[in-house]
Design an enzyme around this catalytic site. Structure first.
Site: not given
Length: 152
Positions: A19-22, A24
């Site tokens: 996943t990324d910083a958001n 998702h």
């Protein structure tokens, strides 16, 4: 001569490091999920990478595009459904949908070929070459579709 398409599905669970910083699934990981689906489709068709390599061949991606439609988050189960469609040329289509339940989260479109490692060129009749190397030609037909006779 044309070929009908076949489908195959594989399931993955989204892992935290994907996943990324958001929060998702990272955009690049969708391509990895597509690759997982492609490999599992070939395996279900009886085509393993080692026998292909021993024959001096390997699948190559010529083009791939992802369309992002909905988020995938940690712990969610994703189903990658891959559809393969052969025609009469040196390339073939291998598209995928990544779903969470009934929701399509991404679509991947792709064009592939089979590379001859000696000539560094795509082979003619990739379906025929892959089927000939399949450990299960009937399974290959189930997963990859049945080739229709000329004039159909």
């Amino acid at each position: 001569m044309s070929t009908t398409s076949g489908e195959h599905s594989a399931t993955l669970v989204v892992r935290g490091y994907e996943t990324d910083a958001n929060g998702h699934l990272n955009h690049a990981v969708y391509h990895q999920y597509g690759e997982h689906g492609r490999v599992e489709t070939f395996r279900a068709a009886g085509v393993e990478i080692a026998p292909l390599a021993a024959a001096g061949l390997g699948p190559v991606i010529l083009e791939t595009t992802v369309r992002f439609l909905a988020e995938l988050r940690v712990g969610e189960e994703a189903e990658v459904t891959t559809a393969i469609r052969f025609g009469t040329g040196k390339s073939f289509r291998m598209d995928a949908e990544i779903r969470r339940g009934g929701t399509v989260c991404a679509t991947l479109t792709g064009v592939m070929g089979v590379l001859d490692h000696t000539t560094r060129r795509l082979v003619a009749d990739p379906r025929g070459r892959l089927r000939a190397l399949s450990a299960d030609p009937d399974g290959f037909d189930r997963v990859c579709g049945v080739q229709e006779p000329a004039g159909s």
